[in-house]
Write a protein that holds these residues in place. Structure first.
Motif, PDB file in Angstrom:
ATOM      1  N   ARG A 144       0.841  -1.205   0.000  1.00  0.00           N
ATOM      2  CA  ARG A 144       0.000   0.000   0.000  1.00  0.00           C
ATOM      3  C   ARG A 144       0.869   1.246   0.000  1.00  0.00           C
ATOM      4  O   ARG A 144       0.410   2.339  -0.306  1.00  0.00           O
ATOM      5  N   PRO A 171      -3.096 -11.102  -2.572  1.00  0.00           N
ATOM      6  CA  PRO A 171      -2.543  -9.898  -1.929  1.00  0.00           C
ATOM      7  C   PRO A 171      -1.381  -9.243  -2.684  1.00  0.00           C
ATOM      8  O   PRO A 171      -1.170  -8.038  -2.557  1.00  0.00           O
ATOM      9  N   MET A 175      -2.786  -4.444  -3.766  1.00  0.00           N
ATOM     10  CA  MET A 175      -2.650  -3.516  -2.645  1.00  0.00           C
ATOM     11  C   MET A 175      -2.789  -2.034  -3.007  1.00  0.00           C
ATOM     12  O   MET A 175      -3.052  -1.208  -2.139  1.00  0.00           O
TER      13      MET A 175
END
Ligand code: ZN
Length: 394
Positions: A144, A171, A175
């Motif tokens: 992120r 994942p 992100m």
């Protein structure tokens, strides 16, 4: 007395930017035993014995810093003197989270879209396709941190919309989704993977993302990407084909094998699917796109794959597992502990020297076997290791 051949390693010692590599040890003397250490100490007969079938040696770096391992090994075989000890030094120099490196694969031209590869801190690969009217980023990385929408804007260098297309809900591919939404970009994510993405903490507001379905076309001006559904790695996974140029963007849906992490292409089937369903989905994709796929860009392979050669290898690996059952599988290149319990793969070709090779880890296929009465596990499956936690901590 003649000496045993000295051990050698694969991949070769050196410096790696990637955080995880898997090292194989072997030597040219048949049946030799290799003793090794990875802490720089001198190996002796009490040191670990290397066995490929228990998984390659797993070395791991640290993001944002340098780490190194000194591997020492010797070989011995019956009737021969033991070899001298050889030393291999593996260094890791990994990027910090939030860093994205980028490289130009093809400059934009009138008749052909531009193409750039962007990699996150762990070298998860994304592709930026720059058309005349729109640009598309395929996948959104594992961090992120960092501002990927702004980087894409800077790389595109002209005032056209930049859309984000996520191939599947894992994942390491999602992100930056919320950053793209916050930047006002159009975001596509297969609806069948929304739940999966949410389980990894990426939970876009209902209705804020667009679905991706078979046959959909994303028009970029001078190029068009067609969506194909290829369930298997995840229930909702899609791939995108630029038919005109022969470019296939496959995320992890057709495998995701680095030579240094040789079997990361887990099948994570929907309960409605079987291994055979997955093979049929692959067959149907190959049939529909036959002659149109020149090259494949995946989320993790180190190389850009030759379309026909790779699809043939992958298809052969899957067919071996479907037709040959358990007997046709081999031990995973990675240990069961690293593979969420699975010790088995379907494979075709050798990960070290075959230009076209494929390995598919069948771990998730056996979730249902665990619940069967009595439980039936495929050879090598260790349910007590079937945890996702370590994977998520990465
Ligand atoms: Zn994945």
């Amino acid at each position: 007395m003649r000496k045993t051949a000295i051990p050698s390693s694969y991949p070769a010692e050196g410096t790696y930017n990637f955080s995880t590599i898997h090292v194989d040890l072997s030597c040219a003397t048949p049946g030799a035993t290799i003793h090794y250490t990875i802490d720089g100490s001198e190996p002796d007969e009490n040191s670990q014995v290397y066995c490929r079938d228990n998984g390659l040696l797993h070395l791991e770096g640290k993001h944002g810093s340098s780490v190194s391992f000194t591997l020492k090994a010797y070989a011995e075989a019956e009737g021969l003197e033991r070899s001298r000890t050889v030393t291999f030094t593996y260094r890791f120099n990994c990027f910090a989270k939030g860093y994205f490196r980028h490289t130009m694969l093809r400059e934009p031209a009138d008749g052909c879209p531009g193409l750039m590869c962007i990699e996150d801190h762990d070298l998860d690969r994304m592709f930026l396709v720059i058309g005349t009217e729109r640009a598309v980023l395929i996948d959104a990385g594992w961090s992120r941190e960092g501002d990927l929408p702004t980087l894409c804007k800077e790389l595109v260098g002209k005032d056209i919309p930049i859309d984000l297309v996520v191939g599947h809900g894992h994942p390491d591919h999602i992100m930056q989704v919320e950053n793209f939404l916050a930047a006002g970009c159009k975001v596509y994510l297969p609806s069948r993977d929304l739940e999966l993405a949410a389980s990894f903490g990426v939970n876009p507001a209902p209705g804020s993302t667009f679905d991706l379905t078979e046959g959909m076309k994303l028009e970029l001006g001078n190029a068009c990407l067609t969506v194909y559904e290829v369930p298997g790695h995840t229930p909702g996974g899609v791939v995108l084909l630029d038919e005109e140029n022969g470019d296939l963007y496959a995320s992890d849906e057709l495998g995701s094998c680095r030579r240094y992490v040789p079997d990361s292409a887990f099948l994570q089937l929907d309960p409605a699917f079987t291994l055979e369903t997955n093979l049929r989905a692959l067959d149907s994709f190959i049939e529909k796109t036959w002659g149109k796929v020149k090259r494949i860009f995946t989320g993790h392979n180190d190389d850009i794959l030759d379309g026909p050669g790779y699809l043939h290898a992958l298809r052969t690996a899957m067919a071996k597992a479907v037709e040959g059952g358990e007997e046709a599988l081999r031990p995973s290149y990675r240990s069961a502990a690293e593979s969420m319990g699975s010790g088995t793969i379907a494979w075709e070709g050798d990960w070290r020297y075959d230009p076209f090779w494929a390995a598919v880890n069948l771990r998730f296929l056996y979730d249902r076997d665990r619940d069967a009465v009595p439980p039936k596990y495929v050879k090598g499956f260790q349910p007590e290791l079937a945890k996702f936690d370590d994977f998520l901590d990465k």
